[in-house]
Design an enzyme around this catalytic site. Structure first.
Site, PDB file in Angstrom:
ATOM      1  CD  GLU A 140       6.022   6.892  10.005  1.00  0.00           C
ATOM      2  OE1 GLU A 140       7.226   6.823   9.705  1.00  0.00           O
ATOM      3  OE2 GLU A 140       5.544   7.817  10.691  1.00  0.00           O
ATOM      4  CG  HIS A 148     -13.280  11.147  -2.540  1.00  0.00           C
ATOM      5  ND1 HIS A 148     -12.938  10.786  -3.823  1.00  0.00           N
ATOM      6  CD2 HIS A 148     -14.592  10.836  -2.407  1.00  0.00           C
ATOM      7  CE1 HIS A 148     -14.001  10.299  -4.444  1.00  0.00           C
ATOM      8  NE2 HIS A 148     -15.029  10.308  -3.607  1.00  0.00           N
ATOM      9  CB  SER A 152      12.686  13.854  15.986  1.00  0.00           C
ATOM     10  OG  SER A 152      13.715  14.680  15.485  1.00  0.00           O
ATOM     11  CE  LYS A 200       8.584  14.686  13.698  1.00  0.00           C
ATOM     12  NZ  LYS A 200       7.515  14.728  12.723  1.00  0.00           N
TER      13      LYS A 200
END
Ligand code: ARG
Length: 475
Positions: free
Chosen positions: A290, A156, A277, A283
């Protein structure tokens, strides 16, 4: 050039021409088309359907086109045709004149395209398996180098029990191993010759399909001409195998994305696989992962669209089947690139064992082990569970951990608490070692898994002939 002009007087609507053409897509089958045609025309010669000299004249023409295509990577740029098969015939006629029109004696584009697509799929399966082996080796290498690193295991996504990082990596290796074997199953069913099935009923010419199949590297010939021309099960199976593989890679991507955030900090991606970024200078985003996660959705879409095409198709070839190439080509490209990149990301991650260890200490991951130790002293598990749960709550309420509470505090909730239990509560390593069951996370069991995985991979490499010649006989 049309292969079916005779029956028609009127012209096609140009929009329909564009709508129905597949050349822009199936041009990537060109070398397969030429190869199948060469083998087929030679068979026509052997069977006496064409004169030997006719057959060899056509074969020579097709070979000349093959050479042209091979030496001109942009051969298709200025060309138009209904499909690659029409293009080849048109081009052949330019090459050798009207003799070219004998090429399609006894064959249809229906058995032709099914044959080529199977050849294409067979090669693609081998390429996928090869890259899957490379990704497997990356996992194995990381597991080997970080054999003793402890990772908080999750269920979980909540801290559950300590596991070895190598155990974690080997879980993904198991998935990939199944993917390779699923691809192998798919290969077996793809490895079947449709040629000779004609448009649907077979051919009236006395060709030897077994001999033709052998020439084209097929193990068997398709047993039913109607099935052979309209079957795309192999496309569905291959897309499913790819979809499931990308689902595995998507899960791994998700893990690594989470693990690489500063909040977790378990690992870093190599700069080669991350981006920044345009606005926030600090970043470092895990875009490769992704995108793998995103592309796995697209992959699933390809499988779904292929299944939907087949559902409800009346038996026999239908033009709907041409959509198989959209699904197959895009699906295979997506799968192969994702797989190669996943392998490279895995190979180049930098891991932070200290961070993993800290997280293990904070999450009460030894709680089950403490309860089990109480069971060892005769406390029924349900009761032990209750007592340890109370101790966890006590710690959570005071923002503390098992290692910081005093003996007296613990004893108010667990009467049998002593030094030994304290030791169990603070030692992730002890908890690991207890999982000494086949497939468990105890170091010796994980070492066994490592050895088994090494053997499985070298067997695969042998089967796929990925080993240098001298090594093929060694396991
Ligand atoms: N371009 C077609 C396909 O990919 C080739 C077969 C066409 N056959 C036909 N009878 N229209 O499916």
């Amino acid at each position: 050039m049309k292969l079916w002009g005779g029956r028609f007087a009127g012209k096609r609507d140009p929009l329909f021409e564009k709508f129905s053409e597949s050349f822009s897509l199936d041009q990537r089958l060109i070398l397969y088309d030429l190869r199948v045609n060469i083998a087929y025309v030679q068979e026509l010669g052997r069977a006496g359907v064409l004169l030997r000299r006719e057959a060899s004249g056509i074969a020579k023409g097709l070979e000349a086109i093959t050479r042209y295509v091979r030496s001109h990577p942009r051969w298709a740029e200025k060309e138009t045709a209904e499909d690659v098969h029409s293009w080849v015939e048109g081009r052949l006629e330019k090459e050798i004149g009207v003799l070219a029109r004998k090429l399609r004696t006894g064959r249809s584009r229906n058995d032709l395209v099914a044959t080529e697509t199977r050849l294409y799929a067979k090669d693609a399966i081998r390429a996928l398996q090869k890259s899957a082996v490379e990704a497997l080796e990356s996992l194995l290498e990381q597991a080997r180098c970080n054999r003793d690193v402890i990772l908080p295991g999750f269920t979980h996504l909540q801290p559950a029990q300590p596991i070895l990082f190598s155990h974690y990596l080997l879980a993904y290796a198991e998935m990939l191993l199944r993917d390779v074997s699923r691809l192998e199953d798919c290969y077996k069913r793809t490895d079947e010759l449709p040629m000779g099935a004609g448009a649907l009923a077979g051919t009236s010419y006395p060709i030897d399909r077994v001999r033709l199949g052998r020439d084209l590297g097929f193990s068997r010939v398709a047993q039913n001409s109607l099935d052979a021309t309209s079957d795309r099960d192999f496309v569905c199976e291959l897309l499913f195998a790819c979809s499931l593989m990308l689902t595995h890679l998507s899960r791994l991507s998700e893990d690594f994305i989470i693990y690489s955030t500063p909040a977790f900090g378990y690992l870093d991606l190599d700069d080669a696989y991350a981006t920044g970024s345009s606005l926030m200078p600090q970043k470092k985003n895990a875009d490769t992962l992704e995108l793998i996660r995103g592309k796995s959705a697209r992959m699933l879409g390809k499988l779904t669209s292929m299944m939907a095409v087949l559902k409800g198709l009346p038996l026999g070839y239908d033009r709907d089947l041409q959509e198989d190439k959209h699904a197959l080509f895009d699906g295979l490209d997506t799968a192969l690139e994702s797989l190669i990149l996943a392998g490279r990301v895995i190979r180049t991650i930098r891991i932070h064992p200290e961070k993993m260890k800290q997280a293990t200490a904070l999450g009460f991951l030894t709680a089950t082990e403490v309860a089990d130790a109480l069971v060892g002293r005769g406390v029924p598990f349900g009761q032990a569970h209750e007592q340890v749960g109370k101790l966890v709550k006590y710690c959570v309420d005071r923002n503390t951990t098992f290692s910081e509470i005093t003996m007296e505090e613990a004893r108010t909730l667990i009467p049998l608490w002593d030094k030994k239990l304290q030791e169990v509560a603070v030692s992730a390593g002890l908890s690991l070692r207890k999982k000494n069951v086949a497939g468990g996370t105890a170091p010796q069991r994980v070492s066994r898994q490592l050895v088994n995985m090494e053997q499985a991979i070298s067997q695969l490499k042998k089967n796929l002939r990925l080993l240098p010649r001298g090594n093929r006989n060694r396991s």
